[in-house]
Design a protein around this motif. Structure first.
Motif, PDB file in Angstrom:
ATOM      1  N   SER A  22     -16.866  90.025 144.212  1.00  0.00           N
ATOM      2  CA  SER A  22     -16.841  90.587 145.564  1.00  0.00           C
ATOM      3  C   SER A  22     -16.249  91.994 145.549  1.00  0.00           C
ATOM      4  CB  SER A  22     -16.056  89.670 146.509  1.00  0.00           C
ATOM      5  OG  SER A  22     -14.673  89.727 146.242  1.00  0.00           O
ATOM      6  N   VAL A  23     -15.302  92.224 144.647  1.00  0.00           N
ATOM      7  CA  VAL A  23     -14.682  93.553 144.560  1.00  0.00           C
ATOM      8  C   VAL A  23     -15.681  94.555 143.978  1.00  0.00           C
ATOM      9  CG1 VAL A  23     -12.734  94.879 143.677  1.00  0.00           C
ATOM     10  CG2 VAL A  23     -12.428  92.463 144.212  1.00  0.00           C
ATOM     11  N   GLU A  24     -16.418  94.099 142.955  1.00  0.00           N
ATOM     12  CA  GLU A  24     -17.468  94.967 142.377  1.00  0.00           C
ATOM     13  C   GLU A  24     -18.462  95.377 143.448  1.00  0.00           C
ATOM     14  OE1 GLU A  24     -17.623  92.799 138.001  1.00  0.00           O
ATOM     15  OE2 GLU A  24     -19.250  92.458 139.418  1.00  0.00           O
ATOM     16  N   MET A  25     -18.834  94.404 144.264  1.00  0.00           N
ATOM     17  CA  MET A  25     -19.828  94.675 145.292  1.00  0.00           C
ATOM     18  C   MET A  25     -19.276  95.612 146.375  1.00  0.00           C
ATOM     19  SD  MET A  25     -22.043  91.901 147.352  1.00  0.00           S
ATOM     20  CE  MET A  25     -22.765  91.150 145.916  1.00  0.00           C
ATOM     21  N   ALA A  26     -18.022  95.408 146.738  1.00  0.00           N
ATOM     22  CA  ALA A  26     -17.393  96.272 147.747  1.00  0.00           C
ATOM     23  C   ALA A  26     -17.328  97.711 147.238  1.00  0.00           C
ATOM     24  CB  ALA A  26     -15.994  95.757 148.073  1.00  0.00           C
ATOM     25  N   MET A  27     -16.998  97.846 145.954  1.00  0.00           N
ATOM     26  CA  MET A  27     -16.895  99.178 145.357  1.00  0.00           C
ATOM     27  C   MET A  27     -18.258  99.854 145.342  1.00  0.00           C
ATOM     28  SD  MET A  27     -14.978 100.180 141.868  1.00  0.00           S
ATOM     29  CE  MET A  27     -16.035  99.845 140.517  1.00  0.00           C
ATOM     30  N   LYS A  28     -19.278  99.089 144.954  1.00  0.00           N
ATOM     31  CA  LYS A  28     -20.617  99.641 144.845  1.00  0.00           C
ATOM     32  C   LYS A  28     -21.147 100.103 146.204  1.00  0.00           C
ATOM     33  CE  LYS A  28     -25.143  98.222 143.171  1.00  0.00           C
ATOM     34  NZ  LYS A  28     -25.837  96.940 143.018  1.00  0.00           N
ATOM     35  N   HIS A  29     -20.869  99.333 147.245  1.00  0.00           N
ATOM     36  CA  HIS A  29     -21.430  99.647 148.555  1.00  0.00           C
ATOM     37  C   HIS A  29     -20.434 100.310 149.501  1.00  0.00           C
ATOM     38  CE1 HIS A  29     -25.155  97.523 147.648  1.00  0.00           C
ATOM     39  NE2 HIS A  29     -24.417  96.576 147.115  1.00  0.00           N
ATOM     40  N   GLY A  30     -19.231 100.594 149.005  1.00  0.00           N
ATOM     41  CA  GLY A  30     -18.230 101.249 149.845  1.00  0.00           C
ATOM     42  C   GLY A  30     -17.823 100.425 151.059  1.00  0.00           C
ATOM     43  N   VAL A  31     -17.756  99.105 150.883  1.00  0.00           N
ATOM     44  CA  VAL A  31     -17.340  98.252 152.003  1.00  0.00           C
ATOM     45  C   VAL A  31     -15.810  98.323 152.140  1.00  0.00           C
ATOM     46  CG1 VAL A  31     -17.238  95.877 152.878  1.00  0.00           C
ATOM     47  CG2 VAL A  31     -19.275  96.673 151.647  1.00  0.00           C
ATOM     48  N   ARG A  32     -15.337  98.569 153.363  1.00  0.00           N
ATOM     49  CA  ARG A  32     -13.888  98.586 153.606  1.00  0.00           C
ATOM     50  C   ARG A  32     -13.395  97.163 153.698  1.00  0.00           C
ATOM     51  NH1 ARG A  32     -11.871 103.546 154.752  1.00  0.00           N
ATOM     52  NH2 ARG A  32      -9.902 103.033 155.745  1.00  0.00           N
ATOM     53  N   VAL A  33     -12.725  96.712 152.652  1.00  0.00           N
ATOM     54  CA  VAL A  33     -12.234  95.337 152.616  1.00  0.00           C
ATOM     55  C   VAL A  33     -10.746  95.340 152.935  1.00  0.00           C
ATOM     56  CG1 VAL A  33     -11.777  93.351 151.103  1.00  0.00           C
ATOM     57  CG2 VAL A  33     -13.949  94.573 150.922  1.00  0.00           C
ATOM     58  N   GLN A  34     -10.344  94.421 153.780  1.00  0.00           N
ATOM     59  CA  GLN A  34      -8.928  94.266 154.083  1.00  0.00           C
ATOM     60  C   GLN A  34      -8.516  92.824 153.803  1.00  0.00           C
ATOM     61  OE1 GLN A  34      -6.034  95.642 157.634  1.00  0.00           O
ATOM     62  NE2 GLN A  34      -7.843  94.589 158.287  1.00  0.00           N
ATOM     63  N   VAL A  35      -7.441  92.659 153.036  1.00  0.00           N
ATOM     64  CA  VAL A  35      -6.932  91.321 152.739  1.00  0.00           C
ATOM     65  C   VAL A  35      -5.744  91.047 153.644  1.00  0.00           C
ATOM     66  CG1 VAL A  35      -5.900  89.838 150.974  1.00  0.00           C
ATOM     67  CG2 VAL A  35      -7.632  91.532 150.325  1.00  0.00           C
ATOM     68  N   LEU A  36      -5.769  89.936 154.381  1.00  0.00           N
ATOM     69  CA  LEU A  36      -4.660  89.635 155.287  1.00  0.00           C
ATOM     70  C   LEU A  36      -4.490  88.134 155.448  1.00  0.00           C
ATOM     71  CD1 LEU A  36      -5.773  90.475 158.922  1.00  0.00           C
ATOM     72  CD2 LEU A  36      -7.326  90.520 157.017  1.00  0.00           C
ATOM     73  N   SER A  37      -3.377  87.753 156.054  1.00  0.00           N
ATOM     74  CA  SER A  37      -3.065  86.334 156.164  1.00  0.00           C
ATOM     75  C   SER A  37      -3.639  85.724 157.429  1.00  0.00           C
ATOM     76  CB  SER A  37      -1.548  86.145 156.169  1.00  0.00           C
ATOM     77  OG  SER A  37      -1.239  84.817 156.532  1.00  0.00           O
ATOM     78  N   SER A  38      -4.117  84.494 157.308  1.00  0.00           N
ATOM     79  CA  SER A  38      -4.561  83.784 158.510  1.00  0.00           C
ATOM     80  C   SER A  38      -3.401  82.986 159.086  1.00  0.00           C
ATOM     81  CB  SER A  38      -5.733  82.861 158.192  1.00  0.00           C
ATOM     82  OG  SER A  38      -5.292  81.795 157.381  1.00  0.00           O
ATOM     83  N   PHE A  39      -2.229  83.071 158.440  1.00  0.00           N
ATOM     84  CA  PHE A  39      -1.099  82.245 158.862  1.00  0.00           C
ATOM     85  C   PHE A  39      -0.084  83.010 159.709  1.00  0.00           C
ATOM     86  CE2 PHE A  39      -3.044  79.947 155.487  1.00  0.00           C
ATOM     87  CZ  PHE A  39      -2.839  78.615 155.788  1.00  0.00           C
ATOM     88  N   ASP A  40      -0.352  84.292 160.002  1.00  0.00           N
ATOM     89  CA  ASP A  40       0.553  84.968 160.927  1.00  0.00           C
ATOM     90  C   ASP A  40      -0.229  85.416 162.160  1.00  0.00           C
ATOM     91  OD1 ASP A  40      -0.775  87.349 160.322  1.00  0.00           O
ATOM     92  OD2 ASP A  40       0.695  87.940 158.817  1.00  0.00           O
ATOM     93  N   ASP A  41       0.422  86.164 163.045  1.00  0.00           N
ATOM     94  CA  ASP A  41      -0.194  86.458 164.340  1.00  0.00           C
ATOM     95  C   ASP A  41      -1.136  87.652 164.328  1.00  0.00           C
ATOM     96  OD1 ASP A  41       0.978  84.354 165.566  1.00  0.00           O
ATOM     97  OD2 ASP A  41       2.743  85.483 166.248  1.00  0.00           O
ATOM     98  N   MET A  42      -1.150  88.389 163.247  1.00  0.00           N
ATOM     99  CA  MET A  42      -1.941  89.612 163.226  1.00  0.00           C
ATOM    100  C   MET A  42      -3.436  89.301 163.134  1.00  0.00           C
ATOM    101  SD  MET A  42       0.405  91.922 163.213  1.00  0.00           S
ATOM    102  CE  MET A  42       0.775  93.344 162.202  1.00  0.00           C
ATOM    103  N   ILE A  43      -4.239  90.222 163.669  1.00  0.00           N
ATOM    104  CA  ILE A  43      -5.674  90.175 163.388  1.00  0.00           C
ATOM    105  C   ILE A  43      -6.047  91.473 162.693  1.00  0.00           C
ATOM    106  CG2 ILE A  43      -6.365  88.596 165.230  1.00  0.00           C
ATOM    107  CD1 ILE A  43      -7.191  91.121 166.848  1.00  0.00           C
ATOM    108  N   GLY A  44      -7.241  91.499 162.133  1.00  0.00           N
ATOM    109  CA  GLY A  44      -7.653  92.650 161.327  1.00  0.00           C
ATOM    110  C   GLY A  44      -7.544  93.968 162.064  1.00  0.00           C
ATOM    111  N   SER A  45      -7.812  93.967 163.368  1.00  0.00           N
ATOM    112  CA  SER A  45      -7.765  95.222 164.105  1.00  0.00           C
ATOM    113  C   SER A  45      -6.333  95.716 164.308  1.00  0.00           C
ATOM    114  CB  SER A  45      -8.475  95.070 165.458  1.00  0.00           C
ATOM    115  OG  SER A  45      -9.869  94.914 165.220  1.00  0.00           O
ATOM    116  N   ASP A  46      -5.340  94.903 163.966  1.00  0.00           N
ATOM    117  CA  ASP A  46      -3.944  95.365 163.976  1.00  0.00           C
ATOM    118  C   ASP A  46      -3.566  96.052 162.653  1.00  0.00           C
ATOM    119  OD1 ASP A  46      -3.684  94.049 166.422  1.00  0.00           O
ATOM    120  OD2 ASP A  46      -2.875  92.223 165.510  1.00  0.00           O
ATOM    121  N   TRP A  47      -4.458  95.993 161.652  1.00  0.00           N
ATOM    122  CA  TRP A  47      -4.235  96.603 160.338  1.00  0.00           C
ATOM    123  C   TRP A  47      -2.951  96.176 159.644  1.00  0.00           C
ATOM    124  CZ3 TRP A  47      -8.312  99.022 158.422  1.00  0.00           C
ATOM    125  CH2 TRP A  47      -9.245  99.513 159.344  1.00  0.00           C
TER     126      TRP A  47
END
Ligand code: ASP
Ligand code: MG
Length: 423
Positions: A227-252
């Motif tokens: 998945s990392v190879e593919m993200a690099m190849k296509h320039g996908v902005r990948v963000q890794v975050l926890s599903s166990f806290d209150d944040m969502i991706g748009s909170d960065w």
């Protein structure tokens, strides 16, 4: 196509892929919590595609069923069985979303379709048709995609290899031109080292694709390497975050994978990784003549044994030498039998397998422009009396093989030596 509104040059509506791993959808309560996270992005007006894994432990169970029935990885029926874990979670999550008033529907790989090659158990994604997904988003629905699966040319269900839902998510993000691909997992980002071993490890805010690729292949199991190879190849902005806290991706809040140019302050070393999945094999007294290496490594490659590090010593008399190489620990027995079967061909003296080694690596794009990174590693290990077996380097990584008993000490000491410890 989903429409995108522009406001002051900034997009207000974004296309976001959210991926939730097995621990994040482990039971109905967890799935309900995931539904709330999705709803928060939907309420911000974003267009959402969700990719889900099977509930944690389910895929292992299915693999075991298939094995007991008589087939393991590599057959169409195996794939048809193990792909069902994701079907369950995609349907359950769609129900949980509908229950809280969010329009959603589930999608299986073949329904989209996600087209793959025919290598069952480890298929590669070819193309993803986006018409169905686009229509779903345009209709204001959240698309819940079962990860880890696709269909081949013959119409059979395929699976992408363990951990493959990450790849599904990144591939969909690339195909629909998503603004972001948020990978929700049970840790809140990528760390400078394994926090269970190195308590002083810190969360990394931004890491380059290349560094992440090295970390992923070194056993930092946050993302599937492919998945990392593919993200690099296509320039996908990948963000890794926890599903166990209150944040969502748009909170960065998580760790963002970026291009090297996007990192302002470059660290010399970004992380120190440990891989326990290592075994080393030494061939003693091998003839020092042309073609010997090919005789050793050819048959291993043919039988799918992945050789990682290789060293060949200089022979003193020009007649005999030793060759050492490493393989994944689970492959040591087959590697030994393959080499033993070649004994007549190769003509070595003795074979010494050792499954009590680990690999420690320091990774960082800063190494490209700074000397002395390797020296510091060797000195630091020497000060602790840790002997180095095999060394290998790339532009942004130095790996050494050491005895298993020193793994944790080496990791902690190197982490401190490269000033990675949290203040
Ligand atoms: N469920 C699959 C596995 O356990 C795929 C994934 O979780 O990414 O490997
Ligand atoms: Mg995973």
């Amino acid at each position: 196509m989903a429409r995108t509104m522009q406001k002051n040059g900034q997009k207000t509506v974004q296309k976001i892929v959210q991926k939730f791993g097995g621990t994040s959808v482990a039971d109905i309560d967890r799935i309900k919590a995931v539904a709330q996270k999705i709803k928060r992005e939907v309420d911000l007006g974003h267009h959402i595609v969700v990719v889900v894994s099977a509930m944690s432990g389910e895929t292992n169970k299915l693999v075991e069923f298939a094995r007991q029935a008589g087939q393991s990885q590599g057959s169409p029926e195996y794939d048809s069985v193990v792909a069902t874990g994701e079907q369950v979670t995609s349907g359950l999550l769609a129900i949980c979303l509908q229950t809280i008033g969010v329009a959603a529907r589930s999608w299986l790989g073949w329904q989209i379709p996600i087209r793959t090659d025919g290598h069952h158990g480890r298929a590669r994604i070819g193309t993803i048709e986006t018409d169905n997904l686009d229509a779903c988003l345009d209709a204001g629905e959240v698309a819940i995609v079962a990860g880890f699966q696709g269909r081949d040319q013959a119409g059979r269900i395929t699976t992408l290899g363990r951990g493959g839902s990450d790849t599904t998510a990144v591939a969909i993000a690339a195909a629909i031109g998503a603004d972001r691909c948020d990978i929700y997992t049970d840790v809140d980002g990528v760390y400078t080292s394994d926090p269970r071993i190195v308590p002083a490890a810190r969360k990394i805010d931004r890491i380059t694709y290349e560094e992440m690729l090295e970390m992923a292949s070194l056993g930092a199991k946050v993302l599937q390497t492919r998945s990392v190879e593919m993200a690099m190849k296509h320039g996908v902005r990948v963000q890794v975050l926890s599903s166990f806290d209150d944040m969502i991706g748009s909170d960065w809040p998580g760790t963002l994978l970026v291009d090297e140019e996007e990192i302002v302050e470059k660290q010399l070393v970004s992380g120190v990784a440990l891989s326990r999945d290592e075994a080393k094999i030494t061939l003693i007294a091998v003839p020092d003549s042309p073609g010997v290496a090919a005789k050793v490594f050819g048959p291993l490659a043919e039988q799918g044994v992945n050789v990682d590090m290789i060293v060949q010593n200089i022979s003193e008399d020009g007649r005999q030498t030793d060759i050492t190489f490493t393989v994944p620990r689970g492959d040591i027995d087959s590697a030994v039998s393959i080499i033993e079967a070649q004994r007549g061909e190769i003509g070595y003296g003795r074979l010494a397998p050792d499954a009590t080694v680990v690999k420690i690596s320091v990774v960082g794009v800063g190494m490209r422009t700074h000397a002395g990174v390797a020296l510091k590693m060797f000195q630091t290990l020497a000060e602790k009396g840790i002997n180095i077996g095999v060394i290998s380097t790339s532009e942004i990584k130095i790996s050494v093989l050491i005895a298993e008993e020193f793994a944790e000490l080496a990791l902690r000491t190197l982490h401190a030596a490269y000033d990675l410890d949290a203040a």
